[in-house]
Design an enzyme around this catalytic site. Structure first.
Site, PDB file in Angstrom:
ATOM      1  N   ASN A 115       0.821  -1.216   0.000  1.00 16.94           N
ATOM      2  CA  ASN A 115       0.000   0.000   0.000  1.00 16.94           C
ATOM      3  C   ASN A 115       0.851   1.261   0.000  1.00 16.94           C
ATOM      4  OD1 ASN A 115      -2.187  -1.692   0.104  1.00 16.94           O
ATOM      5  ND2 ASN A 115      -2.816  -1.148   2.173  1.00 16.94           N
ATOM      6  N   ARG A 441     -10.290  -3.939 -14.505  1.00 18.42           N
ATOM      7  CA  ARG A 441      -9.210  -4.829 -14.075  1.00 18.42           C
ATOM      8  C   ARG A 441      -9.736  -6.252 -14.150  1.00 18.42           C
ATOM      9  NH1 ARG A 441      -5.534  -1.372 -11.587  1.00 18.42           N
ATOM     10  NH2 ARG A 441      -6.424   0.368 -10.409  1.00 18.42           N
ATOM     11  N   ARG A 471      -4.496   2.088 -13.709  1.00 18.74           N
ATOM     12  CA  ARG A 471      -3.114   2.193 -13.278  1.00 18.74           C
ATOM     13  C   ARG A 471      -2.569   0.872 -12.737  1.00 18.74           C
ATOM     14  NH1 ARG A 471      -1.717   7.716 -11.001  1.00 18.74           N
ATOM     15  NH2 ARG A 471      -3.742   7.365 -10.066  1.00 18.74           N
ATOM     16  N   HIS A 501     -14.494   3.543 -15.244  1.00 16.82           N
ATOM     17  CA  HIS A 501     -14.350   2.808 -13.996  1.00 16.82           C
ATOM     18  C   HIS A 501     -15.596   1.983 -13.694  1.00 16.82           C
ATOM     19  CE1 HIS A 501     -13.886   2.639  -9.442  1.00 16.82           C
ATOM     20  NE2 HIS A 501     -12.718   2.217  -9.862  1.00 16.82           N
ATOM     21  N   TYR A 534     -11.853  -9.265  -1.766  1.00 16.03           N
ATOM     22  CA  TYR A 534     -12.511  -7.966  -1.684  1.00 16.03           C
ATOM     23  C   TYR A 534     -13.994  -8.172  -1.429  1.00 16.03           C
ATOM     24  CZ  TYR A 534      -8.432  -5.723  -3.916  1.00 16.03           C
ATOM     25  OH  TYR A 534      -7.178  -5.250  -4.231  1.00 16.03           O
ATOM     26  N   ARG A 630     -13.894   3.527   3.970  1.00 18.24           N
ATOM     27  CA  ARG A 630     -12.767   2.643   4.222  1.00 18.24           C
ATOM     28  C   ARG A 630     -11.470   3.403   4.501  1.00 18.24           C
ATOM     29  NH1 ARG A 630     -11.125  -0.569  -0.724  1.00 18.24           N
ATOM     30  NH2 ARG A 630      -9.701   1.185  -1.035  1.00 18.24           N
ATOM     31  N   HIS A 658     -14.900  -3.011  -0.118  1.00 18.46           N
ATOM     32  CA  HIS A 658     -14.754  -2.351  -1.421  1.00 18.46           C
ATOM     33  C   HIS A 658     -16.079  -1.888  -2.012  1.00 18.46           C
ATOM     34  CE1 HIS A 658     -13.630  -2.271  -5.832  1.00 18.46           C
ATOM     35  NE2 HIS A 658     -12.612  -1.623  -5.307  1.00 18.46           N
TER      36      HIS A 658
END
Length: 753
Positions: A115, A441, A471, A501, A534, A630, A658
């Site tokens: 992270n 992703r 990214r 997204h 997640y 979060r 998430h």
């Protein structure tokens, strides 16, 4: 669902004074006096309430802020970078927690490193670029880029030092006690050193490439986040020292185990102890381990790029050579090594982190993978969704969805048995005419992609929006995009000015001489591996309005015109910001009219200043607000006259929270939404996002239960204080212990029995 306490205590916890009524109640005179006093009290209360409402209405209308409460003032906002680092402290606390199984603690050491690596590459790198460009614009909390950069480096240093101390003082001794020994070279016997030296010569030495820096050779390129050994050598006793860099290979195991034993030697220490084989006939003067982090914010102007794919490939190449933003180096490293590395990498002293080893905890996952179930949490296997449990050849996935909407909750429900099954069924169903999907992703061996490829081979129309600017996943997405195109699938590569997204897919199916639309709207990616770790939500529906809205959205991806009006979905950058703002405004006005109002919003990040102000206005009007955020949160809860009715919580535990889930209750009207968007400026204005309403009562009840469970968690929940710090909401009462993740696992198991 709130955590507010009642009773006769003031804010500081002291008991408040009571004022018993002392008037004589006997006779009519007493009754008249009591009536007058009650009437006066009622008028006073009503007058005060009217004054408060009028004041709040001015704020809602955007008036009076300058003279009353200026909700744009910097003291009402927390810093985005420091808020993210506060989250990393909560993650590190999982490694510090002695109640966690030992290898779970080791896992969180690795997560903190991963992270913080990303934080430095993205956030510190971006700040450094702003500083170099002379940007002085202040954030909502009143900080310039250099203010943020300095503060973030200081806080990061404290976190990294605490992580290092945790390993040395707690984790490593506990590993040794558990029979997993991380040993020093010096503690080995002569025969064991000989054995390691032979292993080094046979398996490691051929993979090493020493790079020397001297007047004849330029300073070696230091790859991003690689662990390196700086070596000083001398050819003669009175000669100047020569600097060389040796990269510790990541394609070798980090912890070398002695055969038949549970003793491990770190790879870097094996290399260090055998440098004489790498540098023969010279004196090894000294050495130091170090690690460099480079900026990921390599900016390109996509509007002038002739080919978006080519641009992404160039960015990937440039990122390898990006500016260094951090140096981690062993404490007490030789001054000559420190001077050379910092000078050649053009680093400020504040960017240098001298730490007690080890420097890189990412590879500690090798220890987590050991077969030691006694040191881990019990394994969790995602369960089949009960709605799909009885699917057969006669009852298809589409029959189940058409009958009633399906709400999936990962990782409690298996991704493979729900979302993946939906697309696999679509690929093989002869009645399916077309499939459209957004890939942000996905796994490197994605079955979702394979299903789309199979659908194309089966003659279906397939269109895929692949976001090449996701990214750190650009390379993976680029490879999949090329493979999709090779099969004749229409691939859209993002849109100018926006990153896509959204997490959604659409299936067009022929039924009874008509066409029916089946949709999936999710909060997480189409990624089978992260779906096991997640926490995410998803809706599978045959709702016509949602399907038609997705038709519009996919036409935008492959066409060029973005719609601003939709039947039911909230789409960014179309109607989403306005719709959320309207919902907050309606809640505020309803509260001003004395109505019952409730708001619970769960998201990853709350950053957008305009929505923060809207939440403050709602709180001023008396709206009861619980926010489950979060990590990054700019809003400051518990501020007098501004956010007294707002609680902010963060859940950090076994699974990464998430999902984005929003609940608005105004009187008898209750509305629920799930989707891909956090309340961040970039999500609302600069990304393509989808949020869907959940309208079936039984699914609303399920979402309500999820929120209630999270808000009653006594193991994983943290509560934010008004200064941005967090306190853990841990209960010492074992009988009233609530672990949200355990609760959801148990309920999903029970549902399929």
């Amino acid at each position: 669902m709130s955590d507010n306490e009642s009773g006769g205590r003031s804010e500081d916890g002291s008991e408040t004074e009571s004022h018993p009524q002392t008037e004589d109640y006997g006779g009519s005179g007493g009754d008249e006096l009591m009536f007058r006093q009650s009437e006066d009290a009622i008028e006073a209360v009503l007058g005060a309430q009217t004054e408060i409402r009028e004041h709040a209405e001015l704020l809602i209308d955007g008036q009076g802020e300058a003279s009353d409460i200026d909700l744009t003032a910097s003291e009402y906002y927390l810093n985005r970078e420091l808020s993210e680092l506060a989250f990393q402290r909560r993650v590190l606390h999982e490694a510090l927690d002695p109640e966690q199984p030992l290898l779970e603690r080791v896992k969180f050491l690795a997560i903190v490193t991963t992270n913080l690596d990303e934080f430095f590459r993205k956030r510190i790198g971006g700040l450094k670029q702003q500083i170099a460009a002379g940007v002085s614009e202040k954030t909502p909390d009143g900080r310039t880029p250099i203010d943020q950069w300095t503060a973030a480096l200081e806080e990061s240093r404290r976190i990294l030092e605490r992580q290092s101390r945790c390993y040395r003082e707690e984790i490593r001794p506990a590993l040794n006690d558990a029979g997993i020994e991380i040993i020093e070279i010096e503690s080995l016997t002569a025969s064991e050193r000989t054995e390691l030296r032979a292993y080094f010569e046979r398996s490691i030495l051929p993979t090493l490439t020493p790079l020397t820096f001297d007047p004849a050779q330029s300073f070696p390129f230091i790859s991003n986040q690689s662990l390196s050994l700086a070596v000083l050598t001398q050819e003669q006793p009175d000669a100047d020292c020569t600097f060389s860099r040796v990269k510790i290979p990541r394609n070798q195991v980090r912890f070398v185990r002695f055969e038949g034993e549970s003793r491990y030697v770190p790879l870097e220490e094996i290399v260090r102890s055998n440098l004489d084989l790498l540098f023969p006939n010279v004196e090894i003067v000294d050495s130091a381990l170090f690690r460099v982090t480079r900026n990921a914010e390599v900016r390109r102007n996509e509007e002038v790029a002739e080919d978006l794919i080519e641009m992404v490939e160039e960015v990937l190449e440039e990122r390898r050579f990006a500016t260094a933003v951090r140096l981690e180096i062993e404490r007490d490293a030789p001054e000559q090594i420190l001077d050379i590395v910092t000078r050649e990498l053009d680093l400020d002293d504040r960017e240098v982190f001298e730490l007690d080893g080890p420097l890189d905890y990412r590879d500690f996952t090798e220890l987590v993978d050991l077969d030691r179930s006694d040191l881990k949490l019990p394994d969790w296997t995602p369960q089949i969704h009960p709605r799909f449990d009885n699917c057969s050849d006669e009852t298809s996935v589409f029959d189940v969805i058409r009958e009633r909407d399906v709400l999936v909750h990962h990782p409690y429900h298996a991704f493979e048995g729900t979302v993946q099954r939906f697309l696999e069924a679509a690929a093989h169903d002869p009645n399916v005419l077309a499939i459209k999907a957004v890939i942000y992703r996905t796994a490197s061996d994605s079955q979702i992609i394979e299903s789309l490829l199979e659908a194309a081979r089966n003659g279906k129309q397939v269109a895929v929006m692949v976001e090449l600017k996701a990214r750190f996943d650009e390379k993976n997405n680029l490879e999949w995009a090329k493979k999709l195109e090779e099969e004749g699938i229409h691939v859209a590569y993002g849109t100018i000015g926006y990153k896509t997204h959204a997490k959604t897919s659409l299936v067009v199916r022929r039924e009874d001489d008509d066409v029916r639309l089946y949709s999936h709207i999710g909060t997480g990616n189409y990624h089978s591996e992260t779906a096991k770790r997640y926490e995410d939500l998803g809706l599978l529906t045959a709702d016509r309005d949602i399907g038609q809205d997705l038709v519009k959205l996919f036409n935008y991806f492959t066409g060029h015109s973005m719609h601003s009006e939709y039947r039911t979905l909230l789409i960014a950058p179309g109607n989403m910001r306005d719709r959320f703002t309207e919902l907050l405004r309606d809640a505020t006005q309803h509260a001003l009219q004395g109505g019952d109002v409730r708001l619970v919003a769960k998201m990853n990040r709350l950053e957008d200043p305009a929505l923060v102000r809207a939440l403050y206005r709602a709180s001023i009007a008396g709206v009861d607000i619980d926010l489950i955020v979060r990590d990054v949160c700019r809003l400051r809860p518990g501020l007098e006259e501004v956010s007294e009715t707002i609680n902010v919580y963060s859940i950090v535990g076994r699974f990464l929270e998430h999902s984005r889930l929003f609940y608005f209750q105004t009187g008898d009207d209750e509305r629920y939404y799930i989707g891909s968007a956090d309340w961040m400026t970039r999500n609302l204005d600069s990304r393509v996002e989808t949020v869907a309403p959940i309208e079936e009562l039984r699914l609303q009840n399920r979402l309500q239960s999820i929120l209630e469970t999270l808000l009653s968690d006594t193991q994983n929940r943290w509560k934010m204080q008004s200064d941005g710090t967090y306190e853990r909401c841990r209960s010492s009462d074992s009988e009233n212990r609530t672990d949200a993740h355990e609760t959801f696992m148990r309920s999903s198991r029970d549902a399929v029995r």
